[in-house]
Design a protein around this motif. Structure first.
Motif, short mmCIF file in Angstrom:
data_model
loop_
_atom_site.label_atom_id
_atom_site.label_comp_id
_atom_site.label_asym_id
_atom_site.label_seq_id
_atom_site.Cartn_x
_atom_site.Cartn_y
_atom_site.Cartn_z
N UNK A 121 0.84 -1.20 0.00
CA UNK A 121 0.00 0.00 0.00
C UNK A 121 0.87 1.25 0.00
N UNK A 122 1.88 1.30 0.88
CA UNK A 122 2.75 2.47 0.94
C UNK A 122 3.54 2.67 -0.35
N UNK A 123 3.77 1.60 -1.10
CA UNK A 123 4.51 1.70 -2.37
C UNK A 123 3.61 2.11 -3.53
N UNK A 124 2.31 2.00 -3.36
CA UNK A 124 1.39 2.18 -4.48
C UNK A 124 0.91 3.60 -4.67
N UNK A 125 0.16 3.77 -5.75
CA UNK A 125 -0.35 5.09 -6.11
C UNK A 125 -1.32 5.67 -5.11
N UNK A 126 -2.03 4.81 -4.38
CA UNK A 126 -3.00 5.31 -3.42
C UNK A 126 -2.36 5.95 -2.20
N UNK A 127 -1.03 5.74 -2.04
CA UNK A 127 -0.33 6.29 -0.86
C UNK A 127 0.61 7.43 -1.22
N UNK A 128 0.46 8.01 -2.40
CA UNK A 128 1.43 9.02 -2.81
C UNK A 128 1.40 10.29 -1.95
N UNK A 129 0.30 10.48 -1.19
CA UNK A 129 0.21 11.65 -0.30
C UNK A 129 0.24 11.24 1.17
N UNK A 130 0.61 9.99 1.43
CA UNK A 130 0.74 9.50 2.80
C UNK A 130 2.20 9.60 3.20
N UNK A 131 2.47 10.31 4.30
CA UNK A 131 3.86 10.57 4.66
C UNK A 131 3.98 10.72 6.18
N UNK A 132 4.99 10.06 6.75
CA UNK A 132 5.24 10.19 8.18
C UNK A 132 4.32 9.36 9.05
N UNK A 133 3.71 8.33 8.47
CA UNK A 133 2.73 7.51 9.18
C UNK A 133 3.37 6.26 9.76
N UNK A 134 2.96 5.89 10.98
CA UNK A 134 3.30 4.59 11.55
C UNK A 134 1.99 3.81 11.64
N UNK A 135 1.87 2.77 10.83
CA UNK A 135 0.61 2.03 10.70
C UNK A 135 0.68 0.70 11.44
N UNK A 136 -0.06 0.55 12.55
CA UNK A 136 -0.11 -0.76 13.21
C UNK A 136 -0.81 -1.78 12.30
N UNK A 137 -0.20 -2.95 12.18
CA UNK A 137 -0.79 -4.05 11.42
C UNK A 137 -0.81 -5.25 12.36
N UNK A 138 -1.83 -5.30 13.20
CA UNK A 138 -1.83 -6.27 14.30
C UNK A 138 -3.19 -6.90 14.57
N UNK A 139 -4.12 -6.75 13.63
CA UNK A 139 -5.43 -7.36 13.80
C UNK A 139 -6.25 -6.81 14.95
N UNK A 140 -5.85 -5.66 15.48
CA UNK A 140 -6.58 -5.04 16.60
C UNK A 140 -6.02 -5.37 17.96
N UNK A 141 -4.84 -6.01 18.02
CA UNK A 141 -4.26 -6.40 19.30
C UNK A 141 -4.00 -5.20 20.20
N UNK A 142 -3.41 -4.17 19.62
CA UNK A 142 -3.08 -2.98 20.41
C UNK A 142 -4.35 -2.34 20.97
N UNK A 143 -5.39 -2.27 20.15
CA UNK A 143 -6.65 -1.68 20.59
C UNK A 143 -7.27 -2.50 21.73
N UNK A 144 -7.16 -3.82 21.63
CA UNK A 144 -7.73 -4.69 22.65
C UNK A 144 -7.02 -4.50 23.99
N UNK A 145 -5.70 -4.40 23.96
CA UNK A 145 -4.93 -4.22 25.19
C UNK A 145 -5.18 -2.84 25.79
N UNK A 146 -5.40 -1.84 24.94
CA UNK A 146 -5.57 -0.47 25.45
C UNK A 146 -6.87 -0.31 26.23
N UNK A 147 -7.80 -1.24 26.03
CA UNK A 147 -9.06 -1.18 26.76
C UNK A 147 -8.91 -1.74 28.17
#
Length: 253
Positions: A226-252
């Motif tokens: 996604x970050x390499x593709x055309x849809x991300x050409x204006x996405x910059x400086x992002x840290x994207x969690x890819x964890x199936x929602x694990x972080x969100x579950x623990x934060x609750x």
């Protein structure tokens, strides 16, 4: 238009799968890792003239310099850099060896920094604001949600996420975007080894996400693509969690 990428940590796990999928998509790929033999095993007739590999320690400035000199002899420019090289060393902070700390910092933080500096002239050569060159860094959810038993590893990944944001701003003027994926527990040899080495540190893998499983390498490479593709050409400086929602579950809690 043919595109060229450099991938570090290319001999196993997320790096290896990135190489395979980029080659399948028609990219030319330079694969870097410590193991020349493992990199050589990827070579097939289907990727003749599109697959190059070099043994390289990403924490060595001299080796990085030599690698990108070799890349520049074949390519005036590159379109993408994927920084996937990393190590996971676990243990209590009170007992953590100094040499292990040095290795984590050298590979997980210094390594991407050196690699990005080495790749910079090639990345900016043909880059433009309409379709920037791309840098994708493999961070970790551990850098967002630190875990007992992997405190030093988490610290290096948190620092790497900070590096991602600063570089995104510094390199934007050159038509280069910098983003990071932050995987949760992923089925890779590195994760398996970390679990085996946990000992009495308190470290344990997070286990299945709210989606009912851990990630496989393709889940992470989907985000990289996604970050390499055309849809991300204006996405910059992002840290994207890819964890199936694990972080969100623990934060609750």
């Amino acid at each position: 238009m043919k595109k060229t990428a450099v991938v570090t940590g290319a001999a196993s796990g997320i790096g290896r799968r990135s190489v395979e999928r980029l080659l399948n998509a028609g990219w030319t790929v330079w694969a870097l890792d410590l193991s020349h033999e493992k990199l050589a095993a990827f070579e097939t007739p289907d990727c003749t003239g599109r697959y190059y590999y070099r043994a390289c320690d990403v924490s060595s400035a001299s080796e990085i310099k030599e690698v990108f000199e070799a890349v520049s002899r074949e390519n005036q420019s590159i379109d993408a850099l994927i920084c996937s090289a990393g190590v996971t060393l676990v243990g209590s902070l009170m007992d953590f060896p100094e040499e292990a700390t040095d290795k984590l910092i050298d590979v997980n933080l210094k390594g991407p920094w050196l690699t990005i500096r080495g790749a910079y002239p090639l990345l900016k050569y043909n880059s433009n604001m309409a379709d920037p060159a791309r840098i994708v860094i493999v961070g970790s959810v551990s850098g967002i949600r630190p875990k007992v038993g992997s405190g030093m590893y988490s610290a290096t990944k948190a620092a790497l996420h900070t590096l991602t944001g600063v570089l995104a701003v510094e390199l934007a003027k050159d038509g280069i975007t910098v983003n990071a994926v932050a995987p949760g527990t992923t089925d890779t040899p590195m994760a398996q080894q970390a679990a085996e080495n946990a000992g009495s540190s308190g470290f344990q893998l997070s286990g299945n996400s709210p989606l009912g499983r851990i990630a496989d390498a393709d889940d992470i490479v989907d985000a990289i693509e996604f970050f390499l593709g055309g849809s991300a050409k204006y996405v910059n400086g992002t840290v994207l969690p890819v964890d199936g929602g694990t972080r969100a579950a623990y934060s609750r809690g």
